[in-house]
Design an enzyme around this catalytic site. Structure first.
Site, PDB file in Angstrom:
ATOM      1  N   LYS A  31       4.184   1.865  15.871  1.00 43.21           N
ATOM      2  CA  LYS A  31       5.256   1.699  14.891  1.00 43.21           C
ATOM      3  C   LYS A  31       5.270   2.853  13.897  1.00 43.21           C
ATOM      4  O   LYS A  31       6.326   3.330  13.497  1.00 43.21           O
ATOM      5  CB  LYS A  31       5.043   0.373  14.165  1.00 43.21           C
ATOM      6  CG  LYS A  31       6.152  -0.040  13.216  1.00 43.21           C
ATOM      7  CD  LYS A  31       5.783  -1.364  12.541  1.00 43.21           C
ATOM      8  CE  LYS A  31       6.785  -1.766  11.486  1.00 43.21           C
ATOM      9  NZ  LYS A  31       6.250  -2.822  10.608  1.00 43.21           N
ATOM     10  N   GLN A  32       4.119   3.255  13.449  1.00 43.31           N
ATOM     11  CA  GLN A  32       4.032   4.336  12.466  1.00 43.31           C
ATOM     12  C   GLN A  32       2.674   4.993  12.600  1.00 43.31           C
ATOM     13  O   GLN A  32       1.764   4.432  13.202  1.00 43.31           O
ATOM     14  CB  GLN A  32       4.224   3.804  11.055  1.00 43.31           C
ATOM     15  CG  GLN A  32       3.071   2.950  10.538  1.00 43.31           C
ATOM     16  CD  GLN A  32       3.330   2.416   9.136  1.00 43.31           C
ATOM     17  OE1 GLN A  32       3.919   1.359   8.966  1.00 43.31           O
ATOM     18  NE2 GLN A  32       2.886   3.146   8.138  1.00 43.31           N
ATOM     19  N   GLU A  41       1.414  -1.662  12.962  1.00 48.76           N
ATOM     20  CA  GLU A  41       1.471  -3.127  13.008  1.00 48.76           C
ATOM     21  C   GLU A  41       1.892  -3.655  14.378  1.00 48.76           C
ATOM     22  O   GLU A  41       2.012  -4.857  14.561  1.00 48.76           O
ATOM     23  CB  GLU A  41       2.413  -3.648  11.913  1.00 48.76           C
ATOM     24  CG  GLU A  41       1.831  -3.459  10.515  1.00 48.76           C
ATOM     25  CD  GLU A  41       2.830  -3.781   9.407  1.00 48.76           C
ATOM     26  OE1 GLU A  41       4.022  -3.473   9.581  1.00 48.76           O
ATOM     27  OE2 GLU A  41       2.409  -4.329   8.375  1.00 48.76           O
ATOM     28  N   TRP A  73       0.827  -1.208   0.000  1.00 50.10           N
ATOM     29  CA  TRP A  73       0.000   0.000   0.000  1.00 50.10           C
ATOM     30  C   TRP A  73       0.864   1.262   0.000  1.00 50.10           C
ATOM     31  O   TRP A  73       0.376   2.357  -0.229  1.00 50.10           O
ATOM     32  CB  TRP A  73      -1.015   0.004   1.140  1.00 50.10           C
ATOM     33  CG  TRP A  73      -0.456   0.147   2.543  1.00 50.10           C
ATOM     34  CD1 TRP A  73       0.274  -0.770   3.223  1.00 50.10           C
ATOM     35  CD2 TRP A  73      -0.601   1.269   3.429  1.00 50.10           C
ATOM     36  NE1 TRP A  73       0.591  -0.292   4.471  1.00 50.10           N
ATOM     37  CE2 TRP A  73       0.067   0.951   4.645  1.00 50.10           C
ATOM     38  CE3 TRP A  73      -1.244   2.499   3.337  1.00 50.10           C
ATOM     39  CZ2 TRP A  73       0.120   1.817   5.733  1.00 50.10           C
ATOM     40  CZ3 TRP A  73      -1.187   3.363   4.442  1.00 50.10           C
ATOM     41  CH2 TRP A  73      -0.510   3.030   5.607  1.00 50.10           C
ATOM     42  N   ASP A  74       2.165   1.087   0.213  1.00 46.17           N
ATOM     43  CA  ASP A  74       3.119   2.187   0.106  1.00 46.17           C
ATOM     44  C   ASP A  74       2.945   2.954  -1.205  1.00 46.17           C
ATOM     45  O   ASP A  74       3.082   4.181  -1.251  1.00 46.17           O
ATOM     46  CB  ASP A  74       4.558   1.661   0.112  1.00 46.17           C
ATOM     47  CG  ASP A  74       4.885   0.781   1.313  1.00 46.17           C
ATOM     48  OD1 ASP A  74       3.962   0.221   1.904  1.00 46.17           O
ATOM     49  OD2 ASP A  74       6.077   0.647   1.620  1.00 46.17           O
TER      50      ASP A  74
END
Lengths: 768, 768
Positions: free
Chosen positions: A602-603, A490, A359-360
């Site tokens: 994580k992000q 994640e 999906w990046d």
């Protein structure tokens, strides 16, 4: 992290001094590519020290049988692996019979590598003293041609310094290569034929299972003091290997050189019976142009790319080097010429993660390509997903969905899911949202609506169907909920009501309905075609609406923030700053359960939603959410700092924004995560571009107009970038006092600067 | 499910007719074992059809390198695999040079297998017509000796029916065996030496990595019409194989027979230099006793087991056969002689699941062994965990726990964790609770407190420490929560506040504190030793108390039930009865995410807690919880029906209890789950025993007294069982009108029957 490793330079990546511990990292950082193929910066000559050999052909992959401890229904049969292809760069060099090998030389001095990003080539020079005490000087240059995309060229000079010497160049092709990343140590290539003709050689191969046919080819020419030599080489041809021996007695101070042209022709682009003859045609062209002629074209081609894509920063050479490295690597990886290709997370620089599409692409890469290339490139990336719609529907069916619901894969090469961890494969379903968002984003930016009635709406409908079926009704909450998901963060798995997922699911449905209505009115023929093909009726749309209108969003009254997921507030909310450094990165130090029950992110997750749907939230709300979540964020994903940099800039926290910017732009150059030897983080590089253009520059699209809120880190004197907006090329120059706008091509353009409308006329610099 | 496969018989398992599709299933069902070794019911003669060959030695395992798609910190390096050992049962048979092979015979008639549970032997008989048209009759009998636990014996008779024939028996040992269950197709055994002496042969082997040394041995004798023949066999000795050829010309109607004695001697019990000489001593004993003498002892030994363990049911032969099969297989698997051994979920009947010890032992098996054997056996099972305490502490340390917190492994062979799925390995932590519960249960049943000060308290303290550290404080709930767990219902992963886990965690802490206080007062020397060794202080105990006193339990006011976990009510609560049959079993039909977000329960979870801690809940509350949860329970774990049978019986739902009973007792015989070919469900067999004794019989311990609430399914005329309670052997006979109690050994005993006290005097039958 190693801040002294790469020399600061505005246009080149430079390493000085030879350190065997850095070889694998440098092989990643100095990687070269031309969109159709790419390779790690392995040495041409033999190297017996630790190395990670890799040369990759875009779109050629191997379906590596899934390896898993505990099989679960629905897991894919294989993981598509980026495939190390036969070696064509190799040139064994021997000096008085001793093989040149930097790992075993008595001494290596003046070692320097340069990756010249402006011109698109890689060079290396050093002097070395061999075990036999012969001292030599070596200079090499190599590039993969943007002009002839199957071709690479190498020039290799060697000069004995302290003595005459018998020197042998042994250029070779080697089909006996292996992958670093393999589940079962399978053989990936079948060797079909090894052949040669004059100074040329060919290895014809096919991949096991996927049956990609590839011809790997080479031709060499040797020189003494730059004058052509006509040597009759000895030929050593084996079943998967061929080499030519060019021997010459070289006097002290003379320079013996070889030019080697080589590369790959694959049946993805040519008929498989013609691969060798096409190889020959390419070599003919290469020989005609010669190394210098090819290099001249290379410089021109890169100049054209930079003309559109460059970002210039003055006053901060490390920041400058960082952004150019990111732009350079993105262009080495993907040029948008081929809608069957996509942007792998490691590009051509490593094998980790396999696959080519995450999906990046939609979340990070499309904005970069929209602004720095013609709009066709972004459209190609959208069409890639349209072409995989049928497979996404099959993928959803495997998981029990029906009636054309589509779940795009987490990782793919050809549209089929490759990932095999249940908490990702089956649960990280928000990826579907990014794919719909990219369609919206493309139209918002380019103004080209035609894609939606032609193709995009079918994708949107598949995705809307998925979300409606995936949501379920909670009697307890009297709302629709989405249970058991993994969000962008994640470090939480199988959670309920991940806010980002629920929000984008609701948005996908609403946006799809909005487009159905628009197309019904404005593109009736397309409407009928699509409705008919997809058997969509009003009742179904009503069902979607019910779900979207009654979606549940976890919210904390106390903190006045949306909760990342239902259980977030049950966690022990201890900020990252209180964590002992010995515990970082937590993904290398902690067991998975401990990470999962920690509050560490994580992000960007909720903040990713605020980034995508900025207009739907106030700045105060953004600030509250930023202040709530960022302190728990460990940024252990390469995709994290860029979004945080953009959000911090929006909140006028320029120091923080600048720190995040450095972290994203120099992630690989400074090796923040101690993993650059595995390859570069290609897709996050587009996030770096966004950090400047959308973060500092504040570029947005508002009511069909370009909008800017220019800011500048105090460490910089000025910066400038260009963007292609609806066939206008606009140059934006931002300093501490003024911003200059200039239309370089296209007609006049009304833009917003700090929310004020400004009309830019052509060929007139406008200062604000 | 195949209800006509096994003939109903009260003491034997009988299969009639030869069906190649059933061979693997029958190999499981007819398995034999003696606690020290065991084997699937493979044919002695060659069989070329589908078969699953397996012969296993208790405690001999192989550490198979972990196979996993995505490594996570804390995963174990290996999975201990039950290990197929060299084949000693093999006897190739040829008739006029044609090998006897039931898969290729022209015809097989009168095929019959019998597993005689009363006497502990397996027989087989058939007539077969070979491709060469010779018709033969074969009768075999085999058992693994309870008396000489390294020894097995085989008798094999063959009679040519329609012609004279040259018949060859070729008994052999084969070290070239493989495992069905292997991650990497590793070789598991190293062959050290193959030797022979007269009619004896030996293969000395050692396992790779674990270095278990084993001597596999055999000796054979041949007979004609039951008279010994003294043939001089040809010997074929290879590097991993040895066979003896016994040829004889046999006249039509004559019976040619072989007796083969064989087995394993392992260095777990003997010095590794003596394995062959011990093998010879065992063969000497075997030859002295002879097949018939050994069989006589076998019958006696089984009679002794049945004398204590039998359950007799009249009026329902299938139920009778079921419970005896369960009791028989449990005794074949584990006899409690060796505290280094435990009860593998498949015993010696298959390889699935690997390891030998799950929480099944504590939750299901210990009650059976306590009641049917001397209390030393249950104590051995407790000591097994005490001996692994240090490894449990190491295991917890790997996951970030400290200060002696212990997390027992999910699966183990030697105390080290083997499982490698994060949601199980790291999160199914309730297993720790069952291990503490077993200590409580042992004392409750046997009245032997000595185990706790001697050993048990250290285990309890390690477990209490774990729970205190594993719980975390939720500011939001103002309670201690346990986040990210998998409860007994493995169809939910990484949930928060699984009620069962939270409840047993709280109980473990309270029970530990209670015992610390008791031991402080009553066993001061032990108290000082333990406190000193474990560095336990009051402050720490206070911390435990704080956690236990403030534990959170999810509860639904609306349904008046404890919630299985925080998110349970968000699920779509559609009963199993509404599921289409094509969707069952869901673990074979649905992807994992779909199972996880469904309300479907694999096995008792909240109800397991109600079973363990029955006294702490009213019957009304049990009924409410049973009615709430059972409709969502798919019973796809073999451990589910027994607990439900007990609870249904308690609620006077005898029809439902009976159905659950049949399902648990005939799970393998009727192959409910279509998987009996993989092996039997050994540990759940103890649950079957509980279904009768605790379910129908209503046996409990109340205030140190045995208590019964006798019930009987309407399908039965009567049933009886015996139990060993604190050195009293009590026989309980339950009919529709009356229950008889009789003390067979021990002094008088006060018991409760339907909550009324009754004094049983010795040698006097008491009717209630």
């Amino acid at each position: 992290m190693n801040q002294d490793y790469i020399k600061p330079d505005s246009w080149s990546i430079i390493e000085e001094g030879f350190d065997t511990h850095r070889v694998k990292s440098s092989e990643s950082i100095f990687s070269i590519g031309n969109g159709a193929m790419g390779q790690r910066a392995n040495f041409e000559e033999h190297y017996s020290g630790p190395t990670f050999q890799g040369s990759y052909i875009a779109g050629v992959y191997y379906p590596d049988k899934t390896k898993v401890g505990w099989w679960k229904n629905g897991y894919p049969e294989y993981f598509a692996k980026v495939l190390n292809a036969p070696n064509w760069i190799g040139i064994n060099v021997s000096v008085n019979g001793e093989q040149l090998d930097l790992f075993t030389c008595k001494k290596v001095d003046n070692f320097k590598r340069e990756l010249n990003m402006q011109e698109g080539w890689l060079s290396r020079s050093f002097t070395a003293t061999l075990q036999n005490n012969i001292q030599i000087e070596v200079k090499t240059k190599r590039f993969l041609s943007l002009d002839l995309e199957e071709l690479g060229a190498i020039e290799y000079h060697i000069t004995p310094i302290n003595n005459d010497a018998q020197i042998q160049f042994q250029p070779y092709l080697d089909g006996g290569i292996t992958n670093e990343d393999t589940n079962w140590d399978d053989k990936f290539w079948d060797i079909l034929k090894v052949s040669h003709e004059n100074n040329r050689a060919f290895i014809e191969t096919k991949t096991m299972k996927t049956f990609f046919y590839v011809s790997t080819f080479m031709e060499s020419k040797v020189y003494l003091n730059n004058k052509g030599l006509f040597l009759n080489p000895d030929i050593n041809s084996e079943h998967n290997y061929i080499s030519f021996d060019y021997n010459h007695h070289v006097k002290k101070g003379e320079t013996y050189s070889i030019q080697k042209f080589g590369g790959y022709v694959a049946d993805r682009n040519y008929d498989k019976t013609e691969l060798v003859s096409v190889s020959k045609q390419i070599l003919d062209k290469a020989i005609t142009l010669g190394f210098d002629g090819l290099l001249k074209k290379q410089k021109e081609a890169w100049a054209n790319i930079w003309e559109r894509a460059d970002i210039n920063i003055t006053g901060d050479v490390k920041a400058q080097q960082g952004i150019r490295f990111n732009i350079f690597q993105l262009n080495q990886t993907y040029l948008g010429k081929d809608s069957r290709l996509n942007i792998g997370p490691k590009g051509f620089t490593g094998e980790k993660y396999g696959g080519s599409t995450y999906w990046d692409t939609e979340a990070y890469c499309i904005p970069f390509y929209m602004a720095t290339k013609d709009e066709k490139v972004a459209r190609n990336l959208l069409e890639y997903r349209y072409n995989h719609l049928e497979k996404a529907i099959e993928n959803a069916e495997k998981l029990g969905f029906k009636n054309g619901a589509a779940l795009y894969p987490m990782v793919t090469m050809n549209g089929e899911e490759c990932h095999n961890e249940w908490e990702i494969t089956f649960e990280e379903i928000h990826r579907n949202g990014a794919i719909a968002f990219a369609i919206f984003n493309y139209y918002r930016y380019t103004g080209d609506y035609s894609y939606i009635p032609e193709k995009g709406l079918e994708v949107l409908i598949g995705i809307a169907r998925f979300w409606q079926q995936r949501a379920s009704f909670s009697t307890d909450k009297n709302k629709y909920v989405i249970l058991g998901v993994t969000g962008p963060n994640e470090y939480e798995n199988n959670v309920n009501n991940n806010w980002y997922t629920n929000y984008i699911a609701q948005w996908c449905i609403s946006y799809t309905i909005e487009n159905i209505e628009k197309i019904m009115l404005e593109y009736p023929a397309d409407y009928i075609r699509i409705i008919d093909k997809l058997k969509l009726d009003k009742l179904e749309i009503e069902q979607w609406k019910t779900v979207a209108d009654n979606m549940y969003f976890p919210y904390s009254e106390k903190h006045q923030v949306y909760l990342q997921q239902d259980g977030f507030l049950d966690k022990e909310l201890i900020a990252v700053s209180s964590l002992d450094k010995s515990q970082r990165p937590i993904n290398q130090k902690w067991s998975w359960d401990r990470i999962l029950r920690s509050p560490y992110i994580k992000q960007a997750d909720v903040l990713q939603g605020f980034y995508f749907f900025e207009d739907q939230f106030t700045t105060e709300s953004l600030e509250r959410h930023f202040d709530f979540y960022e302190p728990f964020t460990v940024h252990e994903s390469s995709l994290s700092p860029c979004v945080h940099s953009i959000q911090a800039a929006k909140l006028n926290r320029m120091d923080q924004a600048y720190q995040f910017y450095l972290r994203t732009s120099r992630l690989d150059l400074d090796d923040y995560n101690h993993e650059v030897h595995e390859g570069l983080h290609i897709t996050s590089m587009a996030g770096t571009w966004m950090s400047i253009v959308e973060g500092f520059g504040g570029m947005r699209i508002k009511d069909n107009k370009l909008s800017f809120t220019p800011k500048i880190p105090k460490q910089w004197e000025a910066y400038s970038f260009k963007i292609n907006f609806r066939n206008h090329i606009l140059k934006v120059d931002i300093g501490h006092k003024q911003t200059h706008f200039e239309i370089l091509s296209g007609s006049e353009l009304e833009i917003l600067v700090n929310n004020k409308s400004i009309l830019l006329t052509t060929k007139q610099l406008q200062a604000v």
